[in-house]
Structures are given as structure tokens and as C-alpha cells.
Design a protein around this motif. Structure first.
Motif, PDB file in Angstrom:
ATOM      1  N   ALA A  47       0.852  -1.191   0.000  1.00  0.00           N
ATOM      2  CA  ALA A  47       0.000   0.000   0.000  1.00  0.00           C
ATOM      3  C   ALA A  47       0.886   1.237   0.000  1.00  0.00           C
ATOM      4  O   ALA A  47       2.006   1.208   0.518  1.00  0.00           O
ATOM      5  N   TYR A 158      -4.814   6.864  -1.813  1.00  0.00           N
ATOM      6  CA  TYR A 158      -4.234   5.759  -1.044  1.00  0.00           C
ATOM      7  C   TYR A 158      -4.540   4.493  -1.842  1.00  0.00           C
ATOM      8  O   TYR A 158      -5.700   4.151  -2.056  1.00  0.00           O
ATOM      9  N   MET A 160      -3.889   0.326  -2.613  1.00  0.00           N
ATOM     10  CA  MET A 160      -3.513  -0.924  -1.948  1.00  0.00           C
ATOM     11  C   MET A 160      -3.809  -2.120  -2.846  1.00  0.00           C
ATOM     12  O   MET A 160      -4.856  -2.170  -3.505  1.00  0.00           O
ATOM     13  N   TRP A 191      -8.609   1.578  -3.949  1.00  0.00           N
ATOM     14  CA  TRP A 191      -8.102   2.950  -4.062  1.00  0.00           C
ATOM     15  C   TRP A 191      -9.079   3.904  -3.374  1.00  0.00           C
ATOM     16  O   TRP A 191     -10.286   3.751  -3.461  1.00  0.00           O
ATOM     17  N   ARG A 192      -8.496   4.874  -2.645  1.00  0.00           N
ATOM     18  CA  ARG A 192      -9.284   5.817  -1.876  1.00  0.00           C
ATOM     19  C   ARG A 192      -8.737   7.233  -2.100  1.00  0.00           C
ATOM     20  O   ARG A 192      -7.539   7.474  -1.913  1.00  0.00           O
ATOM     21  N   PRO A 255      -4.332  -4.268   6.045  1.00  0.00           N
ATOM     22  CA  PRO A 255      -4.307  -2.885   5.555  1.00  0.00           C
ATOM     23  C   PRO A 255      -3.684  -1.976   6.601  1.00  0.00           C
ATOM     24  O   PRO A 255      -3.843  -2.201   7.804  1.00  0.00           O
ATOM     25  N   PHE A 259      -5.621   3.218   6.534  1.00  0.00           N
ATOM     26  CA  PHE A 259      -6.262   3.070   5.222  1.00  0.00           C
ATOM     27  C   PHE A 259      -7.741   3.387   5.382  1.00  0.00           C
ATOM     28  O   PHE A 259      -8.447   2.754   6.171  1.00  0.00           O
TER      29      PHE A 259
END
Length: 276
Positions: A47, A158, A160, A191-192, A255, A259
Motif C-alpha cells: 500500500a 491511497y 492498496m 483505491w481511496r 491494511p 487506510f
């Protein structure tokens, strides 16, 4: 380039710093190696927070996948060892295999360490590239927004990738001699969107960037052009389609504690990419 107010003149007017590479890849974390039938090979997950400066001219890296391993190159030829006698590069089924980055090499993800690589078929790797292209389009939008005017915050993502616990081979039997028993059945990509308030009146460095707090993006500003992922991809939750359904098992890559949860903001998403 990214701009911050790093000082003030004698009249209290802000001075903008515009000549620094500030926000590229930060807070990268990589899981341990996958252990299948007692052999450590391939990553469990990774990540990282990605920022708009990754799309500056000259910022892209290469980091080609150069890590090697007996399972990748040669297999185990000794008679009676119960291991594959060929490597992924010489798959007798003629599948084309790639040492797939979990965090893309152009973003700074290493190519020399199997903790950031996993064996992917060319189809799976191509589908992962489809998502990476979507993320690149988003980062380009982040940079355009940043460069259009002075902004009080950065936008980034972010990102991962987690490899499945289940192998590409049938996991119901002892198949330690089968090559596909050492590759994940799929990877899950998440994805964030995040936003980071810029510091004011202080110098900034990569180390400081790692410690700056962020928030999830609930709504993007009107001037921000969010790229659109094809609706069919978002609706499916899995690639390739048809023929695959979402799985239920990931490897033991936890995570990162920070996250963020998925928001309904027109960008955040998750998708499984299956070997095929």
C-alpha cells in the motif's frame, strides 16, 4: 509544481514555493513474502499514498522487475523433491507470466524485491494496468487542479493491492509439485481519494510529508475533473468478465491502520483481478 506557503514577507504577505517536488509516493508499506508449501515467493500485499507530483515531467521512474527466484526462472529439477521442475518463465502450458508490480514501478514501487512483486498472467497484468491507467488519469487531474491556482490542500490517492490466500491451482489437494500452487488466484486492488491540508509557514521535506495527516474525500471541488472508470468494471467487482466471481480469501496483509473506508465520491473503489 506543488505549491506551499513556506514564508511571509515583512508585510505579512505569503511567499509561495513552487520549485520543489513535494508529494509523490509516501507512506509505502509492503507485506511479507507469501509462503506456499513452505516456500517464500511473491508478495502478500502493498500500500502507498500517491500524490500529484508523480505526474510532473521527469518524475516517472522505471524500476523494472528484476527480482529472481528458482520458482521464477528454473524450478527444482532434483528428482523426488516434490517441487515444480520448471519455473514460471518456462510454463509448459504456454501461459505468459509477468513479475507483476503491486505498487507500480513508475510510481516508485521497487522491482528488485519480491515483496512488491507477484507472478501474474499477461491477462491479469493487463487488467491491473487498466486500473493503474485510471489511477494515473486521476493523478494527472490532481496535478492540473494543483497547478491551476494556489490550493490550500493536496489531493492524492491511497492505493492498496492484496494477493489472495488461495492459489491459482486447486487448493483442496497437496499440489506442491504444481507450478500454479505458488501463484495467487487473484489480486484485490483498492483505491481511496484523500486530501492533505498544506502546511503554512514552514519548510517541507519528504520526511514531513510522511507525517502530515489526511482526510477521506467526501466531495471533490467543482473545478476538479474526476476521471470515470467504466461502469461495467465498477459494477462487476472482478476482472476479467464473464467467468469470474469475487473471492473471499486474502493473504495475511493487514491494511495500514490509516487506510480509509470507501466513500461514495465518484472515485473510490475495489476490484479483484483474477488470473486467466
Amino acid at each position: 509544481m506543488s505549491r506551499i506557503i513556506n514564508s511571509f514577507d515583512r508585510n505579512g504577505n505569503p511567499r509561495l514555493s513552487t520549485d520543489q517536488y513535494y508529494f509523490g509516493l509516501v507512506q509505502a508499506s509492503y507485506g511479507r513474502l507469501s509462503v506456499r508449501h513452505g516456500l517464500p515467493f511473491g508478495g502478500t500485499g502493498a500500500a502507498a499514498i500517491l500524490g500529484p507530483d508523480l505526474k510532473l515531467s521527469g518524475a516517472s521512474q522505471v524500476n523494472s522487475p528484476i527480482a529472481t527466484h528458482q520458482l521464477w526462472s528454473a524450478g527444482f529439477s532434483a528428482i523426488g523433491n516434490g517441487r515444480p521442475n520448471c519455473g514460471f518463465r518456462s510454463d509448459p502450458n504456454n501461459l505468459s507470466w509477468i513479475r507483476g508490480h503491486l505498487i507500480n514501478g513508475s510510481w516508485g514501487g521497487p522491482g528488485h524485491d519480491w515483496c512488491n512483486l507477484t507472478p501474474l498472467t499477461s491477462v491479469a497484468n493487463s487488467n491491473h494496468k487498466l486500473i493503474e491507467s485510471f489511477i494515473n488519469a486521476y493523478l494527472e487531474a490532481c496535478l492540473r487542479y494543483e497547478q491551476a491556482d494556489y490550493r490550500d490542500r493536496w489531493y492524492g490517492v491511497y492505493y492498496m493491492v492484496t494477493c489472495s490466500r488461495d492459489p491459482f491451482a486447486d487448493n483442496a489437494i497437496d499440489n506442491r509439485g504444481e507450478l500454479y500452487a505458488y501463484a495467487p488466484a487473484y489480486i484485490k486492488v483498492s483505491w481511496r481519494a484523500i486530501e492533505i491540508l498544506k502546511p503554512v509557514g514552514m519548510p517541507i521535506s519528504g520526511a514531513l510529508m510522511n507525517s502530515l495527516p489526511f482526510n477521506s474525500v467526501l466531495h471533490f471541488p467543482n473545478q476538479f475533473g474526476v476521471p470515470v472508470l467504466p461502469a461495467a468494471v465498477l459494477a462487476a467487482g472482478v476482472l476479467p468478465i464473464p467467468g469470474n466471481v469475487p473471492g473471499t480469501s486474502q493473504l495475511l496483509f493487514a491494511p495500514p491502520a490509516n487506510f480509509p473506508p470507501r466513500q461514495i465520491n465518484g472515485f473510490d473503489g475495489d476490484i479483484e483481478i483474477h488470473q486467466s
